[in-house]
Design a protein around this motif. Structure first.
Motif, short mmCIF file in Angstrom:
data_model
loop_
_atom_site.label_atom_id
_atom_site.label_comp_id
_atom_site.label_asym_id
_atom_site.label_seq_id
_atom_site.Cartn_x
_atom_site.Cartn_y
_atom_site.Cartn_z
N ALA A 1 10.74 -0.43 -16.40
CA ALA A 1 10.22 -1.43 -17.35
C ALA A 1 10.86 -1.23 -18.72
N ASP A 2 10.99 0.02 -19.15
CA ASP A 2 11.63 0.30 -20.44
C ASP A 2 13.10 -0.13 -20.42
N ALA A 3 13.79 0.12 -19.31
CA ALA A 3 15.20 -0.29 -19.19
C ALA A 3 15.33 -1.81 -19.25
N MET A 4 14.40 -2.51 -18.63
CA MET A 4 14.42 -3.98 -18.69
C MET A 4 14.18 -4.46 -20.12
N ASP A 5 13.25 -3.82 -20.82
CA ASP A 5 12.99 -4.18 -22.22
C ASP A 5 14.22 -3.98 -23.09
N ARG A 6 15.04 -2.98 -22.76
CA ARG A 6 16.25 -2.71 -23.53
C ARG A 6 17.41 -3.61 -23.11
N GLY A 7 17.19 -4.48 -22.13
CA GLY A 7 18.23 -5.40 -21.67
C GLY A 7 19.23 -4.79 -20.72
N GLU A 8 18.88 -3.71 -20.06
CA GLU A 8 19.81 -3.02 -19.16
C GLU A 8 19.91 -3.65 -17.77
N PHE A 9 19.13 -4.68 -17.50
CA PHE A 9 19.19 -5.37 -16.22
C PHE A 9 19.74 -6.78 -16.44
N ASN A 10 20.63 -7.22 -15.54
CA ASN A 10 21.01 -8.63 -15.52
C ASN A 10 20.44 -9.24 -14.25
N THR B 1 0.85 -1.19 0.00
CA THR B 1 0.00 0.00 0.00
C THR B 1 0.89 1.24 0.00
N PHE B 2 0.62 2.16 -0.92
CA PHE B 2 1.30 3.44 -0.96
C PHE B 2 0.31 4.50 -0.47
N ALA B 3 0.54 5.04 0.71
CA ALA B 3 -0.27 6.14 1.22
C ALA B 3 0.46 7.42 0.84
N ALA B 4 0.07 8.01 -0.28
CA ALA B 4 0.86 9.10 -0.86
C ALA B 4 -0.03 10.11 -1.57
N ASP B 5 0.51 11.30 -1.74
CA ASP B 5 -0.21 12.32 -2.50
C ASP B 5 -0.05 12.06 -4.00
N ALA B 6 -0.78 12.82 -4.80
CA ALA B 6 -0.79 12.60 -6.25
C ALA B 6 0.60 12.76 -6.87
N GLU B 7 1.37 13.75 -6.42
CA GLU B 7 2.71 13.96 -6.98
C GLU B 7 3.61 12.75 -6.73
N THR B 8 3.57 12.21 -5.52
CA THR B 8 4.38 11.05 -5.19
C THR B 8 3.96 9.83 -6.01
N LEU B 9 2.65 9.65 -6.17
CA LEU B 9 2.18 8.53 -7.00
C LEU B 9 2.64 8.67 -8.44
N ARG B 10 2.65 9.90 -8.96
CA ARG B 10 3.16 10.12 -10.33
C ARG B 10 4.65 9.79 -10.42
N GLU B 11 5.42 10.17 -9.39
CA GLU B 11 6.85 9.85 -9.38
C GLU B 11 7.06 8.33 -9.35
N LEU B 12 6.28 7.64 -8.54
CA LEU B 12 6.37 6.18 -8.50
C LEU B 12 6.04 5.59 -9.86
N GLY B 13 4.97 6.09 -10.48
CA GLY B 13 4.58 5.60 -11.80
C GLY B 13 5.67 5.84 -12.83
N GLN B 14 6.24 7.05 -12.80
CA GLN B 14 7.33 7.39 -13.72
C GLN B 14 8.50 6.42 -13.53
N PHE B 15 8.85 6.15 -12.29
CA PHE B 15 9.95 5.24 -11.98
C PHE B 15 9.67 3.84 -12.52
N PHE B 16 8.48 3.32 -12.28
CA PHE B 16 8.14 1.98 -12.76
C PHE B 16 8.18 1.88 -14.28
N VAL B 17 7.68 2.89 -14.96
CA VAL B 17 7.70 2.89 -16.44
C VAL B 17 9.13 2.96 -16.95
N LEU B 18 9.93 3.84 -16.38
CA LEU B 18 11.33 3.95 -16.80
C LEU B 18 12.08 2.64 -16.58
#
Length: 80
Positions: free
Chosen positions: A41-50, A22-39
């Motif tokens: 996921a994109d990095a994983m798609d590009r093979g940047e994670f081992n 559970t994330f008890a957070a304001d809208a700005e924090t939730l957007r930052e979390l969303g941005q982080f998760f999308v970034l």
């Protein structure tokens, strides 16, 4: 705040597998979390994670560590 219910302990260091999170957070924090998760996921798609890679939100979202005392870490789904 970040809350969760314990499902099991997965390693000797006390890392927990959570049944839910559970994330008890304001809208700005939730957007930052969303941005982080999308970034990340994109990095994983590009093979940047081992199998041992991980990224902390504070290293990706500018100012996170100054505004929050909690950390969010992303890693690929490998055995712990």
């Amino acid at each position: 705040m970040i809350y969760g219910y314990k499902l099991s302990e997965v390693n000797k260091h006390g890392l927990l597998e959570l049944k839910e999170v559970t994330f008890a957070a304001d809208a700005e924090t939730l957007r930052e979390l969303g941005q982080f998760f999308v970034l990340m996921a994109d990095a994983m798609d590009r093979g940047e994670f081992n199998r041992t890679s991980h990224r902390h939100i504070g290293s990706v979202v500018e100012g996170w560590s100054h505004r929050h005392d909690k950390d969010v870490i992303v890693m690929p789904p490998v055995g712990l």
